[in-house]
Write a protein that holds these residues in place. Structure first.
Motif, PDB file in Angstrom:
ATOM      1  N   LEU A  46     -11.152  -1.821   1.548  1.00 26.27           N
ATOM      2  CA  LEU A  46     -10.308  -0.627   1.527  1.00 26.27           C
ATOM      3  C   LEU A  46     -10.781   0.298   2.636  1.00 26.27           C
ATOM      4  O   LEU A  46     -11.883   0.847   2.569  1.00 26.27           O
ATOM      5  CB  LEU A  46     -10.400   0.059   0.154  1.00 26.27           C
ATOM      6  N   GLY A  71      -5.926  -5.623  -2.265  1.00 27.64           N
ATOM      7  CA  GLY A  71      -5.716  -5.121  -3.604  1.00 27.64           C
ATOM      8  C   GLY A  71      -6.375  -5.924  -4.711  1.00 27.64           C
ATOM      9  O   GLY A  71      -6.990  -5.351  -5.625  1.00 27.64           O
ATOM     10  N   THR A  83       0.801  -1.228   0.000  1.00 26.44           N
ATOM     11  CA  THR A  83       0.000   0.000   0.000  1.00 26.44           C
ATOM     12  C   THR A  83       0.831   1.274   0.000  1.00 26.44           C
ATOM     13  O   THR A  83       0.524   2.223  -0.720  1.00 26.44           O
ATOM     14  CB  THR A  83      -0.955   0.042   1.212  1.00 26.44           C
ATOM     15  N   ARG A 116      -5.626   0.250   4.913  1.00 18.23           N
ATOM     16  CA  ARG A 116      -5.565  -1.190   4.674  1.00 18.23           C
ATOM     17  C   ARG A 116      -6.334  -1.502   3.389  1.00 18.23           C
ATOM     18  O   ARG A 116      -7.408  -0.934   3.156  1.00 18.23           O
ATOM     19  CB  ARG A 116      -6.182  -1.968   5.834  1.00 18.23           C
ATOM     20  N   MET A 117      -5.798  -2.395   2.587  1.00 21.06           N
ATOM     21  CA  MET A 117      -6.444  -2.686   1.312  1.00 21.06           C
ATOM     22  C   MET A 117      -6.233  -4.132   0.897  1.00 21.06           C
ATOM     23  O   MET A 117      -5.131  -4.666   1.022  1.00 21.06           O
ATOM     24  CB  MET A 117      -5.898  -1.751   0.218  1.00 21.06           C
TER      25      MET A 117
END
Length: 322
Positions: free
Chosen positions: A196, A214, A154, A211-212
């Motif tokens: 996300l 992806g 990230t 926080r992701m």
């Protein structure tokens, strides 16, 4: 019909340019790895003490100069941001004060990366309803403040900056050939909020970090961005063939390329700034608009479709003729 017509554009980027090589000193990553997965080569980070509202004010002044207007000519300021200076008051009221604007009203919109699209929709509604004659719409972010510098998936993706667009109500013929905002399309689905997010906030008494997930965000992004762009074009009575430029949220070159392909648009009709700016969240679309307008790519009369998706998930699109 009264339409919201673009009359001024401007942007601001912090002085500090951070190349991909910067992260090689403390992360298991490389310039090649970042470029291959995101298309990003560099980004700008705000200086110590430099705030979202300060960057937004710089962009606002640039847009006012471009339009040949003064702060007294503006009725409304909308700032799209997820990284305001303070919990309250809004960054928009801070911009209002910094500009010396003592009338009208100002407020923030928080829809993460889709924030500028949401703000454009609100500005359009104010102008169409007669509540405002001119609206200053700003996207501004300092995402460098919420990065986890140990998370290579990230922290290498995001940057800081601001872009501003002034919209003015003007009478038009009420056809798809009008200048200005022709259609908007907005969505959100809170079931996907954990894809996300920032793991902190005021009521949890922590700042938190971004926080992701992806891969999941990518999967949703391409499908939803293409669908919302189609919806806006249909509302405007236009088709893909009418589009001069797609000006997407600059999250990731792979998302941009896949969305353009789904819409049947070649990449030479897509404005991309992700290589130089990274993902600047709500600032990315106005930054891209400003860069492309200043270098002569976007010209008066061009038909633009712009779309974005961000945490929420929230997504949407706008069709406007420059």
């Amino acid at each position: 019909m009264i339409r919201a017509i673009p009359v001024g554009i401007g942007h601001y980027l912090p002085d500090r340019i951070v190349p991909n090589s910067h992260f090689e000193d403390f992360l298991d990553t490389s310039d090649e790895w970042i470029r291959a997965r995101s298309g990003i080569e560099r980004r700008h980070f705000a200086a110590e003490g430099e705030t979202t509202s300060q960057m937004a004010t710089h962009a606002a002044n640039a847009a006012l100069a471009d339009a040949g207007l003064t702060p007294a000519d503006i009725d409304t300021i909308i700032v799209a941001t997820s990284t305001p200076d303070l919990t309250f008051p809004s960054a928009a009221t801070m911009v209002q004060d910094a500009l010396g604007m003592e009338t009208g009203f100002a407020f923030d919109v928080q829809a993460v990366c889709a924030g500028f699209v949401y703000a454009l929709s609100q500005a359009d509604a104010f102008i169409r309803s007669g509540q405002a004659a001119r609206v200053l719409v700003i996207g501004a972010e300092t995402f460098s403040r919420i990065m986890d510098w140990t998370d290579r998936t990230t922290c290498v993706l995001f940057g800081d900056g601001a872009g501003a667009l002034i919209l003015e109500g003007q009478e038009t013929a009420g056809t798809p050939q009008d200048r200005g905002i022709l259609a908007t399309d907005l969505h959100s689905d809170g079931r996907y909020r954990n894809l996300l997010y920032v793991d902190g906030g005021v009521s949890t008494q922590s700042t938190g970090h971004l926080r992701m997930q992806g891969k999941e965000v990518f999967r949703h992004a391409v499908e939803k961005l293409a669908a919302t762009a189609d919806a806006s074009l249909e509302k405007a009575g236009l088709t893909h063939d009418d589009v001069t430029w797609m000006v997407p949220h600059q999250a990731n070159i792979r998302i941009i390329t896949a969305t353009a392909k789904k819409l049947g648009l070649p990449m030479d009709r897509v404005v991309t700034t992700v290589a130089d700016h990274g993902n600047t969240s709500a600032a990315s679309i106005p930054l891209a608009l400003s860069v492309a307008a200043s270098d002569g790519r976007i010209k008066r009369g061009d038909l633009l479709v712009t779309e974005a998706i961000g945490g929420g998930l929230a997504w949407g699109s706008v069709v406007l003729r420059w």
